[in-house]
Enzyme design. Structure first.
Site, PDB file in Angstrom:
ATOM      1  N   GLY A  16     -36.522  27.955  35.875  1.00 33.67           N
ATOM      2  CA  GLY A  16     -35.793  28.918  36.587  1.00 33.67           C
ATOM      3  C   GLY A  16     -34.313  28.956  36.346  1.00 33.67           C
ATOM      4  O   GLY A  16     -33.922  28.939  35.101  1.00 33.67           O
ATOM      5  N   ALA A  90     -30.974  21.491  41.531  1.00 33.34           N
ATOM      6  CA  ALA A  90     -32.411  21.372  42.142  1.00 33.34           C
ATOM      7  C   ALA A  90     -32.541  21.425  43.481  1.00 33.34           C
ATOM      8  O   ALA A  90     -31.650  21.576  44.579  1.00 33.34           O
ATOM      9  CB  ALA A  90     -32.641  19.643  42.019  1.00 33.34           C
ATOM     10  N   ASP A  93     -38.942  22.153  47.314  1.00 34.74           N
ATOM     11  CA  ASP A  93     -40.052  23.133  47.123  1.00 34.74           C
ATOM     12  C   ASP A  93     -39.972  24.326  48.029  1.00 34.74           C
ATOM     13  O   ASP A  93     -39.734  24.012  49.346  1.00 34.74           O
ATOM     14  CB  ASP A  93     -41.412  22.658  47.384  1.00 34.74           C
ATOM     15  CG  ASP A  93     -41.760  21.341  46.350  1.00 34.74           C
ATOM     16  OD1 ASP A  93     -41.311  21.704  45.085  1.00 34.74           O
ATOM     17  OD2 ASP A  93     -42.378  20.665  46.537  1.00 34.74           O
ATOM     18  N   TYR A 160     -33.610  26.879  54.595  1.00 35.87           N
ATOM     19  CA  TYR A 160     -32.804  26.852  53.316  1.00 35.87           C
ATOM     20  C   TYR A 160     -31.545  27.113  53.636  1.00 35.87           C
ATOM     21  O   TYR A 160     -30.506  26.431  53.119  1.00 35.87           O
ATOM     22  CB  TYR A 160     -33.481  28.023  52.289  1.00 35.87           C
ATOM     23  CG  TYR A 160     -32.760  28.060  51.256  1.00 35.87           C
ATOM     24  CD1 TYR A 160     -33.055  27.484  50.114  1.00 35.87           C
ATOM     25  CD2 TYR A 160     -32.139  29.267  51.205  1.00 35.87           C
ATOM     26  CE1 TYR A 160     -32.255  27.640  48.895  1.00 35.87           C
ATOM     27  CE2 TYR A 160     -31.350  29.734  49.888  1.00 35.87           C
ATOM     28  CZ  TYR A 160     -31.554  28.845  48.920  1.00 35.87           C
ATOM     29  OH  TYR A 160     -30.572  29.132  47.699  1.00 35.87           O
ATOM     30  N   GLY A 191     -27.222  35.676  45.420  1.00 41.08           N
ATOM     31  CA  GLY A 191     -28.296  35.987  46.492  1.00 41.08           C
ATOM     32  C   GLY A 191     -29.521  35.756  45.552  1.00 41.08           C
ATOM     33  O   GLY A 191     -29.924  34.941  44.854  1.00 41.08           O
TER      34      GLY A 191
END
Length: 254
Positions: A16, A90, A93, A160, A191
């Site tokens: 990613g 990092a 999840d 988050y 974003g």
């Protein structure tokens, strides 16, 4: 210190956005530590692309200070010098799927704890463990990955977003505390990126809507976002600390 002279730890660097960050720094000649937790094969493949003199793949769960300490010791042994630059990328999840997110009426505190552990505890662990080496070198750069959601919560990802807002506060207090050691601490906030593992669940119509409301008329890519991190590691940012740079094509303008 020029980027090519730095040893850069990228947490979550195998896939990613992290992979794009590794590629950006390696492209500027830096030595890069590709940290991974579960993606050993992807991390090894990426490190092998640049060779052992330029990159090494090392495992660690950044929420565990013991594992982070071992990671930094192994990186120093491999390159013969301590890590100078930490990119806290990092991500615990998480899937950016607005339809499947936990809403205000049912979100559990455990979900907040998981995000705080990944974003805040992880960044604290890496900074604390890397600091002795930075002091030894007389130079340090900490770059945290944030989000524009706490300025523009277009989708209320409560856990988050709260964790990333706390990370911004930590960014600024660490900047105040570590400036005397020539260590800068900054944040780059994006974003929705098109596309990472975390954003793969996002429907195409959401990407299209964001693009239509963004001044540049498109959604920022991981590579474009990663390039912005180079500024805070470069000599041009030597007097910049405690700042949050929003890189989202102009979607958030304040």
């Amino acid at each position: 210190m020029q980027i090519a002279e730095q040893i850069v730890l990228v947490t979550g660097g195998a896939r990613g956005l992290g992979r794009s960050v590794v590629e950006a720094f390696a492209g500027q000649g830096a030595k890069v530590v590709v940290n991974h937790r579960t993606s050993a094969a992807a991390a090894e493949e990426l490190a092998q692309r640049y060779g052992p003199d330029r990159a090494v793949a090392l495992p660690a769960d950044v929420t565990d200070p013991g594992q982070v300490g071992e990671l930094l010791r192994a990186a120093r042994e491999h390159f013969g010098s301590p890590v100078t630059t930490v990119v806290n990328n990092a991500l615990a999840d998480f899937s950016f799927n607005g339809d499947a997110r936990s809403g205000a009426e049912d979100i559990r505190w455990a979900e907040f704890e998981a995000q705080f552990a990944g974003s805040v505890r992880g960044a604290l662990n890496t900074t604390q463990q890397a600091l002795p080496g930075m002091r030894e070198r007389g130079f340090g750069r900490v770059i945290n990955v944030g989000t524009n959601l706490f300025q523009n919560p277009v989708v209320p990802y409560h856990d988050y977003t709260a964790a990333k807002a706390a990370l911004l506060s930590l960014t600024r207090t660490l900047a105040k505390d570590l400036g005397a050691h020539n260590v800068t601490v900054n944040m780059v906030s994006g974003g929705l990126l098109r596309t990472t593992d975390a954003s793969a669940a996002t429907p195409e119509e959401v990407f299209d809507y964001i693009a239509s409301t963004t001044p540049l008329g498109r959604v920022t890519t991981p590579a474009e976002f990663a390039d912005a991190l180079l500024f805070f590691a470069s000599p041009w940012a030597r007097s910049v600390t405690g700042q949050n740079l929003v890189v989202d094509g102009g979607l958030v303008l304040d």
